[in-house]
Scaffold this motif. Structure first.
Motif, PDB file in Angstrom:
ATOM      1  N   LEU A 206       0.826  -1.206   0.000  1.00 16.42           N
ATOM      2  CA  LEU A 206       0.000   0.000   0.000  1.00 16.42           C
ATOM      3  C   LEU A 206       0.861   1.258   0.000  1.00 16.42           C
ATOM      4  O   LEU A 206       0.520   2.255  -0.652  1.00 16.42           O
ATOM      5  CB  LEU A 206      -0.924   0.005   1.226  1.00 16.42           C
ATOM      6  CG  LEU A 206      -2.034  -1.051   1.272  1.00 16.42           C
ATOM      7  CD1 LEU A 206      -2.791  -0.954   2.601  1.00 16.42           C
ATOM      8  CD2 LEU A 206      -3.003  -0.870   0.103  1.00 16.42           C
ATOM      9  N   MET A 207       1.964   1.200   0.707  1.00 14.05           N
ATOM     10  CA  MET A 207       2.864   2.354   0.760  1.00 14.05           C
ATOM     11  C   MET A 207       3.426   2.675  -0.618  1.00 14.05           C
ATOM     12  O   MET A 207       3.489   3.838  -1.041  1.00 14.05           O
ATOM     13  CB  MET A 207       3.999   2.089   1.749  1.00 14.05           C
ATOM     14  CG  MET A 207       4.997   3.241   1.874  1.00 14.05           C
ATOM     15  SD  MET A 207       4.273   4.727   2.600  1.00 14.05           S
ATOM     16  CE  MET A 207       4.279   4.282   4.333  1.00 14.05           C
ATOM     17  N   GLU A 208       3.847   1.632  -1.353  1.00 17.08           N
ATOM     18  CA  GLU A 208       4.392   1.852  -2.697  1.00 17.08           C
ATOM     19  C   GLU A 208       3.349   2.483  -3.605  1.00 17.08           C
ATOM     20  O   GLU A 208       3.639   3.423  -4.356  1.00 17.08           O
ATOM     21  CB  GLU A 208       4.876   0.526  -3.286  1.00 17.08           C
ATOM     22  CG  GLU A 208       6.141  -0.013  -2.632  1.00 17.08           C
ATOM     23  CD  GLU A 208       6.576  -1.331  -3.243  1.00 17.08           C
ATOM     24  OE1 GLU A 208       5.987  -1.729  -4.274  1.00 17.08           O
ATOM     25  OE2 GLU A 208       7.494  -1.958  -2.691  1.00 17.08           O
ATOM     26  N   LYS A 209       2.121   1.970  -3.550  1.00 22.52           N
ATOM     27  CA  LYS A 209       1.072   2.520  -4.404  1.00 22.52           C
ATOM     28  C   LYS A 209       0.770   3.966  -4.039  1.00 22.52           C
ATOM     29  O   LYS A 209       0.560   4.815  -4.914  1.00 22.52           O
ATOM     30  CB  LYS A 209      -0.192   1.675  -4.297  1.00 22.52           C
ATOM     31  CG  LYS A 209      -1.292   2.233  -5.196  1.00 22.52           C
ATOM     32  CD  LYS A 209      -2.532   1.404  -5.233  1.00 22.52           C
ATOM     33  CE  LYS A 209      -3.522   2.080  -6.196  1.00 22.52           C
ATOM     34  NZ  LYS A 209      -4.830   1.417  -6.214  1.00 22.52           N
ATOM     35  N   PHE A 210       0.737   4.239  -2.748  1.00 20.14           N
ATOM     36  CA  PHE A 210       0.423   5.597  -2.318  1.00 20.14           C
ATOM     37  C   PHE A 210       1.504   6.579  -2.771  1.00 20.14           C
ATOM     38  O   PHE A 210       1.195   7.693  -3.208  1.00 20.14           O
ATOM     39  CB  PHE A 210       0.263   5.635  -0.796  1.00 20.14           C
ATOM     40  CG  PHE A 210      -0.114   6.991  -0.259  1.00 20.14           C
ATOM     41  CD1 PHE A 210      -1.389   7.490  -0.451  1.00 20.14           C
ATOM     42  CD2 PHE A 210       0.809   7.771   0.431  1.00 20.14           C
ATOM     43  CE1 PHE A 210      -1.748   8.744   0.034  1.00 20.14           C
ATOM     44  CE2 PHE A 210       0.467   9.020   0.919  1.00 20.14           C
ATOM     45  CZ  PHE A 210      -0.825   9.501   0.724  1.00 20.14           C
ATOM     46  N   PHE A 211       2.764   6.176  -2.688  1.00 18.51           N
ATOM     47  CA  PHE A 211       3.843   7.049  -3.139  1.00 18.51           C
ATOM     48  C   PHE A 211       3.777   7.301  -4.644  1.00 18.51           C
ATOM     49  O   PHE A 211       4.128   8.378  -5.132  1.00 18.51           O
ATOM     50  CB  PHE A 211       5.202   6.445  -2.780  1.00 18.51           C
ATOM     51  CG  PHE A 211       5.609   6.726  -1.355  1.00 18.51           C
ATOM     52  CD1 PHE A 211       5.213   7.889  -0.713  1.00 18.51           C
ATOM     53  CD2 PHE A 211       6.402   5.828  -0.657  1.00 18.51           C
ATOM     54  CE1 PHE A 211       5.596   8.157   0.595  1.00 18.51           C
ATOM     55  CE2 PHE A 211       6.791   6.087   0.653  1.00 18.51           C
ATOM     56  CZ  PHE A 211       6.377   7.251   1.289  1.00 18.51           C
ATOM     57  N   ASP A 212       3.297   6.291  -5.379  1.00 21.47           N
ATOM     58  CA  ASP A 212       3.211   6.448  -6.835  1.00 21.47           C
ATOM     59  C   ASP A 212       2.087   7.385  -7.239  1.00 21.47           C
ATOM     60  O   ASP A 212       2.254   8.220  -8.144  1.00 21.47           O
ATOM     61  CB  ASP A 212       2.994   5.084  -7.506  1.00 21.47           C
ATOM     62  CG  ASP A 212       4.240   4.221  -7.450  1.00 21.47           C
ATOM     63  OD1 ASP A 212       5.333   4.771  -7.243  1.00 21.47           O
ATOM     64  OD2 ASP A 212       4.115   2.989  -7.596  1.00 21.47           O
ATOM     65  N   SER A 213       0.928   7.249  -6.594  1.00 22.25           N
ATOM     66  CA  SER A 213      -0.252   7.998  -7.054  1.00 22.25           C
ATOM     67  C   SER A 213      -0.809   8.988  -6.044  1.00 22.25           C
ATOM     68  O   SER A 213      -1.702   9.780  -6.379  1.00 22.25           O
ATOM     69  CB  SER A 213      -1.360   7.008  -7.429  1.00 22.25           C
ATOM     70  OG  SER A 213      -1.751   6.263  -6.276  1.00 22.25           O
ATOM     71  N   MET A 214      -0.304   8.925  -4.795  1.00 26.48           N
ATOM     72  CA  MET A 214      -0.819   9.739  -3.683  1.00 26.48           C
ATOM     73  C   MET A 214      -2.324   9.528  -3.478  1.00 26.48           C
ATOM     74  O   MET A 214      -3.052  10.400  -3.036  1.00 26.48           O
ATOM     75  CB  MET A 214      -0.548  11.232  -3.904  1.00 26.48           C
ATOM     76  CG  MET A 214       0.925  11.568  -4.055  1.00 26.48           C
ATOM     77  SD  MET A 214       1.929  10.986  -2.645  1.00 26.48           S
ATOM     78  CE  MET A 214       1.331  12.072  -1.351  1.00 26.48           C
ATOM     79  N   GLU A 215      -2.788   8.316  -3.788  1.00 25.03           N
ATOM     80  CA  GLU A 215      -4.196   7.990  -3.689  1.00 25.03           C
ATOM     81  C   GLU A 215      -4.354   6.507  -3.390  1.00 25.03           C
ATOM     82  O   GLU A 215      -3.574   5.679  -3.857  1.00 25.03           O
ATOM     83  CB  GLU A 215      -4.909   8.325  -4.998  1.00 25.03           C
ATOM     84  CG  GLU A 215      -6.427   8.210  -4.949  1.00 25.03           C
ATOM     85  CD  GLU A 215      -7.092   9.387  -4.251  1.00 25.03           C
ATOM     86  OE1 GLU A 215      -8.206   9.189  -3.745  1.00 25.03           O
ATOM     87  OE2 GLU A 215      -6.502  10.483  -4.195  1.00 25.03           O
ATOM     88  N   LEU A 216      -5.351   6.165  -2.593  1.00 27.70           N
ATOM     89  CA  LEU A 216      -5.739   4.776  -2.362  1.00 27.70           C
ATOM     90  C   LEU A 216      -7.230   4.646  -2.609  1.00 27.70           C
ATOM     91  O   LEU A 216      -7.994   5.595  -2.391  1.00 27.70           O
ATOM     92  CB  LEU A 216      -5.427   4.343  -0.917  1.00 27.70           C
ATOM     93  CG  LEU A 216      -3.968   4.242  -0.476  1.00 27.70           C
ATOM     94  CD1 LEU A 216      -3.902   3.834   0.995  1.00 27.70           C
ATOM     95  CD2 LEU A 216      -3.182   3.252  -1.319  1.00 27.70           C
ATOM     96  N   THR A 217      -7.650   3.465  -3.061  1.00 26.29           N
ATOM     97  CA  THR A 217      -9.081   3.223  -3.214  1.00 26.29           C
ATOM     98  C   THR A 217      -9.720   3.055  -1.835  1.00 26.29           C
ATOM     99  O   THR A 217      -9.033   2.906  -0.821  1.00 26.29           O
ATOM    100  CB  THR A 217      -9.336   1.954  -4.044  1.00 26.29           C
ATOM    101  OG1 THR A 217      -8.854   0.822  -3.302  1.00 26.29           O
ATOM    102  CG2 THR A 217      -8.628   2.039  -5.394  1.00 26.29           C
ATOM    103  N   GLU A 218     -11.061   3.052  -1.837  1.00 26.93           N
ATOM    104  CA  GLU A 218     -11.775   2.839  -0.580  1.00 26.93           C
ATOM    105  C   GLU A 218     -11.380   1.505   0.044  1.00 26.93           C
ATOM    106  O   GLU A 218     -11.144   1.409   1.255  1.00 26.93           O
ATOM    107  CB  GLU A 218     -13.293   2.846  -0.832  1.00 26.93           C
ATOM    108  CG  GLU A 218     -13.819   4.170  -1.335  1.00 26.93           C
ATOM    109  CD  GLU A 218     -15.260   4.046  -1.813  1.00 26.93           C
ATOM    110  OE1 GLU A 218     -15.866   2.979  -1.559  1.00 26.93           O
ATOM    111  OE2 GLU A 218     -15.777   4.990  -2.413  1.00 26.93           O
ATOM    112  N   GLN A 219     -11.313   0.474  -0.795  1.00 29.30           N
ATOM    113  CA  GLN A 219     -10.975  -0.858  -0.301  1.00 29.30           C
ATOM    114  C   GLN A 219      -9.552  -0.904   0.255  1.00 29.30           C
ATOM    115  O   GLN A 219      -9.295  -1.531   1.291  1.00 29.30           O
ATOM    116  CB  GLN A 219     -11.130  -1.893  -1.417  1.00 29.30           C
ATOM    117  CG  GLN A 219     -12.553  -2.143  -1.880  1.00 29.30           C
ATOM    118  CD  GLN A 219     -13.090  -1.039  -2.800  1.00 29.30           C
ATOM    119  OE1 GLN A 219     -12.316  -0.212  -3.310  1.00 29.30           O
ATOM    120  NE2 GLN A 219     -14.404  -1.035  -3.003  1.00 29.30           N
TER     121      GLN A 219
END
Length: 681
Positions: free
Chosen positions: A218-231
């Protein structure tokens, strides 16, 4: 209906008295349809506060269980008292729960009760959520409360909901939607208030960042897009709750049901089920909840009233049925289970089975006590007992009507079955029955229950201090008993030297030469002295550190007897000791006070006023200091109440007797005067 462990949640409501825990429990019952009308604490008609003492005082006194069924899950809500006198009920709740909801008021912020609840959860490593209550009331400040929580507990505080300023709706930050409360558990989606858009976006960004920090992917994804889905956000928050790195913050108004269903949604999504919960500590290591294991259950509470006795249990392995015979691992006695129930407040509903992870009650288990483990004979496990705090507020208790002492003792014994946090001791030395509880409110409740349940009026008074007496210089005196009664007379004559010594009681010696006193009368002399030593000459307290040497005397071949020499010895005692520089000894206790640093000066000054000596200070490892001192026990009768006042209930202490010391002149005069006044009554 039986639930699998994966569809059970056991949560306890903790927080300061008056923060709204019982109202929240009532709201959860109402929005799930368990009750068709919400009760109110001032009206005395809530499900969880059903005891007459709770209704009268408008506070929770006992732990109550209120199960609700919601979206295919059973949520056992344990409503624990917030008043510190009933912390033992909180300890019971912590043993049965797999997660905690810490309730704090949006008007009061971070209270002492919330601080203590947080500490309890830390000690138990219990996952927790925070619910900010009363967001719709005047002077409520949700944002200030969140800021205070973050200032106290850092970035682990993660708001997952926020209220509209006017209290009209609650915003779910995970799904970015606002809801108003509808009928029952139904909620109506409404637009997010325009003036809150920027604040909501900032909170959502913080929440996503907090969620991302719990998992590398989740950290990697957040750093890439600065966004997370609801799930993804929900997944990260759930991971954080269960590993203790995040504490979600929810909010609402339990009175109108706003935010209650949202809280239940988050309990199901974030709180661990019993199998995922923390393993329980046992004599032989840790025990995990196991639905496939041999039957076992832990008794975390006992309720004994006019309706009967119920043993509240959490099933930790297998399942229970009413036809089972299990062994009590504490006593080794086989126990045939009585009827099984689910409890909702005082209302019981009989069931055929209690499944693994569930909470229920067993009826009429007379020999089973709180803290016992019931298990299969083929696999005996004994879970650790509940660690109740040591009570330290003592009062002597007597009946208002003479002759009812046995009735008081029997009543207190019954009350002790359901509340093991207080103790009762019959002090043979002071001839008093002494009750020791957590504080004055618990003590007052006990007296009220003696009246309402057992029809006996009781009075409380200060317990007498167990002083001692000793002498400081040697004195020799004659004791001569001569009595003629027509026939054979009585004659005994002794010379005894009394002097100080190091023995705890009486050290008796004899140095008689030439048969001045026959040897067969020595035991009578000693017996007379031992009986005399029960009462000292200053204030009637036991005489200690006394050496008595029989060195001379005389006898009559016909009239001398054991009773005569016993009486003569007592006459010598009474003549000698007033001239032997007698002094009163007072009991000294070892005091350990655990307090935050900022109260140290006040507490040290108070100890000095009580004639105490500070021996040192040590850090306790949780930001507090442990102050160690030695204090006269006579000065500590009100300390439990006084320390709470000095420290805003943040301080705690233990006090144990260590030795006797000479009583200073002023304190001695006071004690002697009190003893004389008591003797004249």
């Amino acid at each position: 209906m039986s639930y699998s462990p994966t569809n059970i949640r056991n949560i306890c409501l903790l927080g300061h008295s008056g923060s709204g825990k019982t109202t929240l429990a009532e709201s959860l019952l109402f929005v799930t349809g368990a009750i068709d009308r919400m009760g109110k604490t001032p009206d005395g008609n809530t499900i969880c506060d059903y005891d007459p003492e709770e209704v009268k005082r408008q506070i929770s006194i006992s732990l109550a269980v209120a199960p609700v069924e919601y979206k295919g899950c059973k949520i056992n809500v344990l409503d624990a008292p917030g008043n510190f006198d009933f912390a033992g009920e909180v300890a019971q709740a912590l043993y049965a729960a797999d997660a905690a909801i810490l309730v704090c008021s949006a008007k009061d912020g971070v209270s002492v009760g919330l601080e203590k609840a947080w500490k309890y959860c830390e000690e138990r490593k219990l996952p927790r959520l925070i619910y900010i209550s009363k967001t719709d009331e005047d002077n409520a400040d949700y944002s200030a409360t969140v800021q205070a929580l973050r200032a106290k507990y850092g970035n682990s505080i993660a708001p997952v909901s926020a209220p509209a300023p006017d209290g009209s709706c609650v915003i779910d930050l995970v799904v970015n939607k606002a809801y108003q409360m509808g009928k029952g558990s139904k909620r109506t989606e409404v637009p997010i208030p325009g003036d809150m858009a920027d604040e909501v976006e900032n909170l959502r960004a913080e929440l996503m960042e907090s969620a991302a920090g719990t998992d590398e992917e989740l950290m990697e994804k957040f750093f890439d897009s600065m966004e997370l889905t609801e799930q993804e956000t929900a997944k990260g928050v759930a991971i954080g709750v269960r590993d203790g790195s995040l504490v979600p913050v929810l909010c609402g108004s339990a009175v109108i049901g706003l935010g209650s269903a949202m809280l239940l949604d988050n309990v199901i999504a974030l709180a661990p089920n019993p199998v995922e919960g923390k393993p329980l500590s046992a004599e032989d290591g840790e025990v995990a909840v196991d639905p496939n294991g041999a039957p076992a259950a832990f008794v975390f509470k006992t309720m004994a009233d006019q309706y009967g006795k119920f043993s509240f249990v959490k099933v930790i392995s297998g399942s229970l049925t009413s036809d089972m015979t299990l062994v009590n691992a504490t006593t080794g006695v086989n126990e045939k289970l009585g009827r099984l129930y689910t409890m909702r407040g005082k209302k019981s509903e009989e069931v055929k089975e209690l499944g693994c992870g569930d909470i229920g009650a067993i009826g009429k288990m007379d020999k089973v006590k709180t803290g016992d483990t019931l298990c299969d004979q083929r696999k005996v496990i004994k879970l650790d007992s509940i660690p109740f705090a040591e009570p330290n507020f003592s009062k002597a208790i007597t009946p208002k009507t003479r002759g009812q002492e046995d009735k008081i003792a029997a009543g207190l014994g019954r009350l002790n079955e359901e509340d093991p946090t207080f103790t009762v001791v019959n002090n043979a030395e002071t001839h008093q029955m002494v009750v020791t509880a957590a504080g004055d409110i618990q003590m007052d409740v006990l007296v009220s229950k003696l009246k309402s349940r057992f029809n006996v009026d009781a009075e409380l008074s200060e317990p007498r201090v167990a002083y001692r007496e000793k002498i400081r210089k040697p004195v020799s005196k004659q004791g001569r008993h001569k009595k003629q009664t027509g026939g054979s007379g009585q004659f005994g004559d002794v010379w005894i030297r009394f002097e100080p010594c190091d023995s705890d009681g009486l050290e008796f010696c004899e140095e008689v030469v030439g048969g001045a006193v026959p040897k067969n009368f020595f035991p009578a002399v000693e017996k007379g002295l031992r009986e005399a030593c029960i009462h000292g000459v200053l204030a009637g307290y036991p005489m200690v550190n006394l050496k008595a040497t029989l060195y001379d005397g005389s006898y009559h071949p016909v009239d001398s007897s054991e009773i005569a020499f016993k009486t003569a010895a007592q006459l010598a005692y009474k003549a000698a000791l007033p001239e032997a520089s007698p002094v009163l000894l007072e009991p000294i206790g070892e005091l350990k006070v655990t307090i935050p640093d900022n109260y140290m000066g006040d507490v040290m000054g108070d100890i000095t006023k009580r004639r105490g000596r500070v021996m040192g200070m040590n850090p306790s490892g949780d930001g507090n200091q442990v102050l160690e001192a030695e204090v006269p026990m006579a000065e500590m009768t009100t300390y439990a109440i006084d320390l709470r006042a000095m420290t805003q209930s943040r301080g705690s202490f233990t006090l144990h007797f260590v030795r006797y010391e000479d009583c200073p002149p002023a304190a001695q005069e006071k004690a002697i005067a009190a003893a004389k006044a008591m003797a004249e009554e």
